[in-house]
Design a protein around this motif. Structure first.
Motif, short mmCIF file in Angstrom:
data_model
loop_
_atom_site.label_atom_id
_atom_site.label_comp_id
_atom_site.label_asym_id
_atom_site.label_seq_id
_atom_site.Cartn_x
_atom_site.Cartn_y
_atom_site.Cartn_z
N ALA A 234 -53.10 -24.74 9.47
CA ALA A 234 -53.87 -25.93 9.72
C ALA A 234 -53.61 -26.58 8.43
O ALA A 234 -52.71 -26.39 7.47
N PRO A 235 -53.71 -27.99 8.27
CA PRO A 235 -53.71 -29.59 7.64
C PRO A 235 -54.66 -29.30 6.33
O PRO A 235 -55.97 -28.71 7.20
N PRO A 236 -54.80 -29.11 4.94
CA PRO A 236 -55.79 -28.91 4.55
C PRO A 236 -56.68 -29.69 4.97
O PRO A 236 -57.99 -29.02 4.66
N SER A 237 -57.03 -30.59 5.57
CA SER A 237 -57.72 -31.59 5.54
C SER A 237 -58.44 -30.77 6.66
O SER A 237 -59.70 -31.11 6.95
N ALA A 238 -58.03 -29.87 7.48
CA ALA A 238 -58.57 -29.63 8.89
C ALA A 238 -59.58 -28.39 8.07
O ALA A 238 -60.52 -28.50 8.79
N ILE A 239 -59.05 -27.89 7.48
CA ILE A 239 -59.88 -26.38 6.39
C ILE A 239 -61.10 -26.34 6.96
O ILE A 239 -61.89 -25.24 6.57
N LYS A 240 -62.02 -27.56 6.12
CA LYS A 240 -63.21 -27.95 6.08
C LYS A 240 -64.17 -28.54 6.61
O LYS A 240 -65.45 -28.65 6.89
N ASP A 241 -63.49 -29.00 7.63
CA ASP A 241 -64.17 -29.70 8.89
C ASP A 241 -64.98 -29.77 9.77
O ASP A 241 -64.50 -27.95 10.22
N ARG A 242 -65.24 -29.84 10.99
CA ARG A 242 -65.26 -29.40 11.86
C ARG A 242 -64.50 -28.57 12.49
O ARG A 242 -65.25 -27.43 13.06
N TRP A 243 -63.49 -28.45 12.70
CA TRP A 243 -62.30 -27.91 13.02
C TRP A 243 -62.09 -26.77 13.28
O TRP A 243 -62.10 -25.85 14.20
N VAL A 254 -55.62 -22.00 0.61
CA VAL A 254 -54.63 -23.57 0.86
C VAL A 254 -53.85 -23.27 -0.03
O VAL A 254 -53.09 -21.57 -1.21
N ALA A 255 -52.08 -22.98 0.39
CA ALA A 255 -50.98 -23.17 -0.17
C ALA A 255 -50.54 -24.20 -1.16
O ALA A 255 -49.83 -25.25 0.07
N SER A 256 -50.35 -24.12 -1.97
CA SER A 256 -49.62 -25.49 -2.96
C SER A 256 -49.46 -25.15 -4.33
O SER A 256 -50.01 -24.32 -5.21
N GLY A 257 -48.40 -25.85 -4.94
CA GLY A 257 -48.39 -25.92 -6.52
C GLY A 257 -49.31 -25.63 -7.28
O GLY A 257 -49.33 -25.08 -8.15
N TRP A 258 -50.01 -27.02 -6.77
CA TRP A 258 -51.86 -27.05 -7.64
C TRP A 258 -52.53 -26.49 -7.04
O TRP A 258 -53.14 -26.32 -8.19
N MET A 259 -52.34 -25.22 -6.75
CA MET A 259 -53.97 -24.33 -6.32
C MET A 259 -53.67 -23.57 -7.80
O MET A 259 -54.53 -23.42 -8.44
N SER A 260 -52.73 -24.04 -9.06
CA SER A 260 -52.21 -22.49 -10.45
C SER A 260 -53.68 -23.27 -10.87
O SER A 260 -54.03 -23.38 -12.23
N VAL A 261 -54.30 -24.98 -10.29
CA VAL A 261 -54.50 -25.80 -10.99
C VAL A 261 -56.55 -25.18 -10.80
O VAL A 261 -56.79 -25.25 -9.80
N GLU A 330 -47.64 -32.63 -2.00
CA GLU A 330 -47.51 -31.15 -2.05
C GLU A 330 -49.41 -31.13 -1.87
O GLU A 330 -48.87 -29.47 -0.68
N LEU A 331 -50.07 -31.51 -0.58
CA LEU A 331 -51.40 -31.20 -0.96
C LEU A 331 -51.77 -32.03 0.53
O LEU A 331 -51.22 -31.39 0.38
#
Ligand SMILES: [Zn+2]
Ligand SMILES: [Zn+2]
Length: 334
Positions: A234-243, A254-261, A330-331
């Motif tokens: 799913a899109p990152p924006s969807a994983i936390k909403d009602r969907w 979440v799969a992203s290079g930023w997840m190293s932070v 990336e995100l």
């Protein structure tokens, strides 16, 4: 080096053609289909056939006045005595580095790139040049990406440990989603993978263009119980909403290079951060600068300063370009 024939806003001086321009232009060369590079409304777009297909799918057939497909490795004579060719950047399907040649001077605009193996993108090709315009999304020494296969193995251990829960993976719809699916297949995962509606069109396009993704199913209307033990993209924006409430006790990934932070993962409530990047890390950026043989380095698209400083330490002429248009693709850069 002689004065470059490219200006610092990536306009080819002898013919006025821009590379990845943020505003509509008469003529543009587009490196790849992400929204911060590929804009609607240019008079003419020159890009790889995959990038043209992606732009048409996202923005419509009329998103440019004219489409000019240039396959990888073919040279095209432009006006003003400039020759262009496109070379794989390894970032997403069709993503290209732009090589420009004029009066013996060679300039490469990297676009976004990575050098790791990726079955969903043509493999990065090193191109020798005098001036390299490089991205710097992860241009800090702290960014050293782990092996994607290890991240996928972590995900699959979690799936095995929680057979009653769904795993929902937040992925950027163009590139990251298809790469994560392909990595799962490469690691032997052959169950159907479920897709949020926003993922379907681009996954279909990848399959149409020859990228194998295995069995994909829309998650819409699937009974909740059936998704236990399954993977949903799913899109990152969807994983936390009602969907995501339609999923059984979802594990949020979440799969992203930023997840190293780690801070970033924690703040966004991600239970299972997967460090999977489609950009070069600090080591790949430095390796590429060195191997191109370029004496002049322009750094853009991210954290410019450390890479500029490092390049200068190597005796290269280096400077940052401050191009406003680039966002974090990336995100959730759309
Ligand atoms: Zn990109
Ligand atoms: Zn970008």
């Amino acid at each position: 080096m002689a004065e470059p024939f490219l200006t610092r806003d990536l306009r080819i001086a002898p013919n006025g053609i821009y590379i990845d321009p943020p505003q509509p232009q008469v003529r543009a060369i587009v490196t790849h289909g992400h929204a911060d590079h590929a804009r609607y409304g240019h008079g003419a777009v020159l890009a790889t056939p995959d990038t043209v297909a992606i732009m048409k799918a996202r923005y419509g057939e009329d998103a440019a006045g004219r489409w000019d497909e240039l396959p990888f490795g073919e040279r095209r004579q432009l006006d003003g005595g400039v020759t262009v060719s496109l070379h794989p950047a390894g970032h997403i399907l069709g993503s290209a580095q732009v090589l420009l040649e004029h009066k013996g001077q060679r300039i490469v605009v990297s676009g976004d790139y990575k050098r790791l193996d990726d079955r969903t993108a043509q493999h990065f090709e090193l191109v020798k040049c005098d001036l390299l315009v490089t991205e710097a999304t992860f241009g800090l020494p702290v960014f050293q990406h782990p092996r994607p296969a290890d991240e996928i193995a972590r995900l699959l251990r979690s799936v095995a440990a929680f057979p009653e829960r769904a795993h929902v993976i937040g992925c950027y719809a163009l590139g990251k989603a298809q790469r994560v699916i392909s990595l799962l297949r490469q690691s032997g995962y052959d169950a159907p993978i479920y897709l949020h509606g926003a993922m379907i069109r681009l996954c279909e396009l990848y399959v149409e263009r020859g990228i194998a993704l295995g069995e994909l199913r829309p998650s819409l209307d699937v009974p909740k119980a059936e998704l236990a033990g399954q993977i949903v993209i799913a899109p990152p924006s969807a994983i936390k909403d009602r969907w995501s409430r339609r999923l059984p006790d979802p594990v949020l990934a979440v799969a992203s290079g930023w997840m190293s932070v780690k801070q970033r993962a924690r703040q966004s409530g991600v239970e299972l951060p997967l460090v999977i990047s489609d950009h070069a890390d600090w080591n790949e950026l430095r390796q590429t600068i060195t191997e191109t043989g370029a004496e002049t380095i322009w750094v853009t698209h991210g954290r410019e300063d450390a890479l500029v400083y490092w390049s200068q330490q190597q005796g290269l002429a280096a400077e940052p370009l401050r191009i406003e248009a680039y966002e974090d693709s990336e995100l959730d850069g759309e």
